[in-house]
Design a protein around this motif. Structure first.
Motif, PDB file in Angstrom:
ATOM      1  N   VAL A 140       2.215 -10.236   5.794  1.00 50.93           N
ATOM      2  CA  VAL A 140       2.839 -11.184   4.864  1.00 50.93           C
ATOM      3  C   VAL A 140       4.315 -10.873   4.648  1.00 50.93           C
ATOM      4  CG1 VAL A 140       2.800 -12.064   2.490  1.00 50.93           C
ATOM      5  CG2 VAL A 140       0.653 -11.619   3.700  1.00 50.93           C
ATOM      6  N   ASP A 141       4.657  -9.586   4.525  1.00 51.42           N
ATOM      7  CA  ASP A 141       6.038  -9.239   4.195  1.00 51.42           C
ATOM      8  C   ASP A 141       6.294  -7.764   4.460  1.00 51.42           C
ATOM      9  OD1 ASP A 141       8.623  -9.610   3.294  1.00 51.42           O
ATOM     10  OD2 ASP A 141       8.105  -9.652   1.155  1.00 51.42           O
ATOM     11  N   ILE A 142       7.544  -7.449   4.653  1.00 47.58           N
ATOM     12  CA  ILE A 142       8.008  -6.056   4.631  1.00 47.58           C
ATOM     13  C   ILE A 142       9.019  -6.002   3.502  1.00 47.58           C
ATOM     14  CG2 ILE A 142       9.147  -4.211   5.896  1.00 47.58           C
ATOM     15  CD1 ILE A 142       8.130  -5.528   8.494  1.00 47.58           C
ATOM     16  N   SER A 143       8.614  -5.366   2.406  1.00 45.87           N
ATOM     17  CA  SER A 143       9.312  -5.521   1.135  1.00 45.87           C
ATOM     18  C   SER A 143       9.846  -4.192   0.605  1.00 45.87           C
ATOM     19  CB  SER A 143       8.343  -6.144   0.116  1.00 45.87           C
ATOM     20  OG  SER A 143       8.887  -6.165  -1.163  1.00 45.87           O
ATOM     21  N   ASN A 144      10.694  -4.319  -0.415  1.00 44.00           N
ATOM     22  CA  ASN A 144      11.193  -3.124  -1.117  1.00 44.00           C
ATOM     23  C   ASN A 144      10.259  -2.714  -2.241  1.00 44.00           C
ATOM     24  OD1 ASN A 144      13.670  -2.806   0.349  1.00 44.00           O
ATOM     25  ND2 ASN A 144      14.513  -4.535  -0.790  1.00 44.00           N
ATOM     26  N   ASN A 145       9.385  -3.647  -2.653  1.00 39.35           N
ATOM     27  CA  ASN A 145       8.556  -3.404  -3.824  1.00 39.35           C
ATOM     28  C   ASN A 145       7.095  -3.735  -3.555  1.00 39.35           C
ATOM     29  OD1 ASN A 145      10.877  -2.879  -5.687  1.00 39.35           O
ATOM     30  ND2 ASN A 145      11.339  -5.035  -5.224  1.00 39.35           N
ATOM     31  N   VAL A 146       6.217  -3.117  -4.337  1.00 34.83           N
ATOM     32  CA  VAL A 146       4.788  -3.400  -4.266  1.00 34.83           C
ATOM     33  C   VAL A 146       4.504  -4.662  -5.084  1.00 34.83           C
ATOM     34  CG1 VAL A 146       2.477  -2.581  -4.855  1.00 34.83           C
ATOM     35  CG2 VAL A 146       4.198  -0.960  -4.005  1.00 34.83           C
ATOM     36  N   PRO A 147       3.944  -5.698  -4.482  1.00 36.88           N
ATOM     37  CA  PRO A 147       3.618  -6.912  -5.227  1.00 36.88           C
ATOM     38  C   PRO A 147       2.564  -6.633  -6.299  1.00 36.88           C
ATOM     39  CG  PRO A 147       3.584  -7.330  -2.867  1.00 36.88           C
ATOM     40  CD  PRO A 147       3.666  -5.849  -3.048  1.00 36.88           C
ATOM     41  N   GLU A 148       2.629  -7.361  -7.367  1.00 37.63           N
ATOM     42  CA  GLU A 148       1.697  -7.185  -8.473  1.00 37.63           C
ATOM     43  C   GLU A 148       0.262  -7.466  -8.005  1.00 37.63           C
ATOM     44  OE1 GLU A 148       0.979  -8.913 -13.007  1.00 37.63           O
ATOM     45  OE2 GLU A 148       2.859  -9.316 -11.948  1.00 37.63           O
ATOM     46  N   GLY A 149      -0.648  -6.586  -8.402  1.00 32.54           N
ATOM     47  CA  GLY A 149      -2.059  -6.762  -8.086  1.00 32.54           C
ATOM     48  C   GLY A 149      -2.454  -6.374  -6.673  1.00 32.54           C
ATOM     49  N   CYS A 150      -1.541  -5.750  -5.944  1.00 37.94           N
ATOM     50  CA  CYS A 150      -1.778  -5.414  -4.541  1.00 37.94           C
ATOM     51  C   CYS A 150      -2.578  -4.104  -4.432  1.00 37.94           C
ATOM     52  CB  CYS A 150      -0.432  -5.261  -3.837  1.00 37.94           C
ATOM     53  SG  CYS A 150      -0.488  -5.520  -2.073  1.00 37.94           S
ATOM     54  N   GLU A 151      -3.561  -4.069  -3.556  1.00 39.95           N
ATOM     55  CA  GLU A 151      -4.287  -2.830  -3.264  1.00 39.95           C
ATOM     56  C   GLU A 151      -3.385  -1.915  -2.441  1.00 39.95           C
ATOM     57  OE1 GLU A 151      -7.994  -1.304  -0.487  1.00 39.95           O
ATOM     58  OE2 GLU A 151      -8.061  -3.363  -1.278  1.00 39.95           O
ATOM     59  N   ILE A 152      -3.166  -0.693  -2.932  1.00 35.72           N
ATOM     60  CA  ILE A 152      -2.184   0.204  -2.308  1.00 35.72           C
ATOM     61  C   ILE A 152      -2.864   1.203  -1.375  1.00 35.72           C
ATOM     62  CG2 ILE A 152      -0.441   1.977  -2.732  1.00 35.72           C
ATOM     63  CD1 ILE A 152       0.155   0.604  -5.403  1.00 35.72           C
ATOM     64  N   ILE A 153      -2.323   1.310  -0.164  1.00 34.57           N
ATOM     65  CA  ILE A 153      -2.733   2.329   0.797  1.00 34.57           C
ATOM     66  C   ILE A 153      -1.545   3.262   0.995  1.00 34.57           C
ATOM     67  CG2 ILE A 153      -3.418   2.781   3.192  1.00 34.57           C
ATOM     68  CD1 ILE A 153      -4.670  -0.063   3.190  1.00 34.57           C
ATOM     69  N   ASP A 154      -1.730   4.538   0.709  1.00 37.48           N
ATOM     70  CA  ASP A 154      -0.653   5.524   0.825  1.00 37.48           C
ATOM     71  C   ASP A 154      -0.691   6.160   2.218  1.00 37.48           C
ATOM     72  OD1 ASP A 154       1.255   7.499   0.561  1.00 37.48           O
ATOM     73  OD2 ASP A 154       0.438   8.333  -1.310  1.00 37.48           O
ATOM     74  N   ALA A 155       0.365   5.920   3.004  1.00 39.19           N
ATOM     75  CA  ALA A 155       0.421   6.475   4.364  1.00 39.19           C
ATOM     76  C   ALA A 155       0.823   7.942   4.377  1.00 39.19           C
ATOM     77  CB  ALA A 155       1.383   5.661   5.222  1.00 39.19           C
ATOM     78  N   LYS A 156       1.264   8.461   3.248  1.00 38.41           N
ATOM     79  CA  LYS A 156       1.587   9.890   3.097  1.00 38.41           C
ATOM     80  C   LYS A 156       2.581  10.385   4.146  1.00 38.41           C
ATOM     81  CE  LYS A 156      -2.898  10.758   0.948  1.00 38.41           C
ATOM     82  NZ  LYS A 156      -4.184  11.491   0.998  1.00 38.41           N
ATOM     83  N   GLY A 157       3.579   9.569   4.397  1.00 40.08           N
ATOM     84  CA  GLY A 157       4.651   9.970   5.308  1.00 40.08           C
ATOM     85  C   GLY A 157       4.344   9.814   6.770  1.00 40.08           C
ATOM     86  N   GLN A 158       3.166   9.288   7.099  1.00 44.70           N
ATOM     87  CA  GLN A 158       2.779   9.144   8.501  1.00 44.70           C
ATOM     88  C   GLN A 158       3.309   7.825   9.089  1.00 44.70           C
ATOM     89  OE1 GLN A 158      -1.303  11.262   9.284  1.00 44.70           O
ATOM     90  NE2 GLN A 158      -1.555  10.011   7.474  1.00 44.70           N
ATOM     91  N   PHE A 159       3.107   7.684  10.397  1.00 45.61           N
ATOM     92  CA  PHE A 159       3.561   6.492  11.092  1.00 45.61           C
ATOM     93  C   PHE A 159       2.614   5.322  10.820  1.00 45.61           C
ATOM     94  CE2 PHE A 159       5.480   9.854  13.744  1.00 45.61           C
ATOM     95  CZ  PHE A 159       6.800   9.415  13.738  1.00 45.61           C
TER      96      PHE A 159
END
Length: 376
Positions: free
Chosen positions: A28-47
């Motif tokens: 959908v997007d490559i953004s500067n911010n996390v959209p409201e209500g979005c399920e977050i996946i943390d890549a922990k610095g990985q590719f």
């Protein structure tokens, strides 16, 4: 809606950090911010990479495409997801027509996405249209000349056909396939001369099956299929397991073909993901020892290495960086089979087919069309 944060997002022309990759079924997007209500996946610095596409794989975890069983193909699809593969082509062997048709029927029924598994894009028909001399681990009893009637019923299921164009009288099969289908013709298991191979390529054959293996070699007076591969615009499959091709040639292939025309494949057999031992391929006994799969005759019989390790090997034996080497297992195979409008790279509007992996290309998460199909 989901989003991936804290990742190094691999785009076709750059790597982005401190950005948020937002997706549902599509990106959908490559953004500067996390959209409201979005399920977050943390890549922990990985590719955060486009998902890998394996266009040549027979089996894995004790199962083979030629089992002609939904359970077998589903097992393969679940297994390859562990390695960042988001889509693939189950690949057939040179066997009797009924066995091949039964396997294609299964692939047709399973085409598309599924829960916890990689997406099945169609089939790769490897044989029976090959040459006896370069049959490799294929069964010569069932070798046949190229026939459009043989494949006509499955022209919307088959995405790649490996064939020997020297057995194609007046190149009629080549012409019919190019004229009537979107199938990628791939020269392999072939005794073609350089001219025969180039004639086929000029008529529309666009791939070379596991380059160097199962074909006429490069000779200074008879350049063979390898010569045609190196001097044409054809895509070249490479099995980068360091067994089928020495690492000393990786950079040579890259220098001659360029990063846009190499496709990393596994050619994995049912022994993939399992220990050394005795297995089967196309009804023939295969012995796997020290990660090498061979027939009793000594002929190599595919590989047992997953695609992420092929990527790792090519990364560590060429001058490509991770961004460029990823393309060899994602965008290039997508282009070769004509699915690059929806797959092969991280772009807004494309399918959310994503792999998250570390610097050693060890995969920790795989996502197909927005759904997590593997999580470490």
């Amino acid at each position: 809606m989901k989003c991936i944060v804290n990742g190094k997002i691999i785009l076709e022309n750059k790597i982005l950090e401190d950005k948020v990759l937002v997706f549902d079924e599509k990106i959908v997007d490559i953004s500067n911010n996390v959209p409201e209500g979005c399920e977050i996946i943390d890549a922990k610095g990985q590719f955060v990479s486009p998902g890998f596409i394996d266009i040549h794989i027979h089996g894995n975890m004790g199962k083979d495409t030629m089992d002609a069983a939904e359970e077998s193909v589903t097992t393969i699809a679940k297994s390859v997801a562990r390695y960042g593969v988001t889509s693939f082509l189950p690949t057939t062997m040179t066997m009797d027509k009924e066995s091949i048709y039964n396997s294609l029927d299964v692939v047709e029924r399973l085409m598309g996405s599924g829960e916890g598994r990689a997406e099945i894009l169609g089939a790769h028909l490897e044989g029976p249209f090959i040459h006896q001399k370069y049959k490799g681990a294929q069964n010569e009893e069932f070798i046949a000349n190229p026939s459009y009637e043989f494949i006509k019923k499955y022209k919307d299921v088959i995405k790649v056909i490996t064939y020997a164009p020297e057995n194609d009288e007046n190149y009629e099969f080549t012409k019919e396939v190019v004229r009537n289908t979107d199938i990628a013709l791939s020269i392999g298991h072939s005794k073609s001369t350089y001219k025969q191979a180039m004639d086929a390529i000029n008529l529309g054959a666009r791939n070379i099956t596991h380059m160097f293996n199962g074909m006429t070699p490069l000779n200074h007076r008879n350049p063979g299929v390898v010569g045609a591969a190196l001097t044409s615009n054809a895509y070249c499959e490479i099995i980068a397991d360091t067994i089928h091709i020495t690492t000393d040639l990786f950079q040579f292939i890259l220098d001659n073909k360029g990063e846009d025309k190499i496709i990393l494949i596994t050619d994995s057999i049912e022994a993939g993901g399992l220990e050394d031992g005795e297995y089967s391929l196309g009804g023939q006994k295969v012995i796997v020892k020290d990660s090498q799969a061979r027939l009793e005759s000594g002929s190599l019989a595919g590989s047992v290495m997953p695609l992420n390790k092929m990527v790792y090997n090519f990364l560590n034996n060429t001058d490509l960086d991770v961004r460029k080497v990823v393309k060899l297992a994602s965008l290039n195979p997508a282009k070769s089979i004509g699915v690059d409008k929806t797959k092969g790279s991280i772009e807004i509007g494309k399918d959310a087919d994503i792999a998250i992996f570390d610097e050693n290309i060890n995969c920790c998460m795989t996502i197909n069309k927005g759904n997590v199909i593997f999580k470490k």
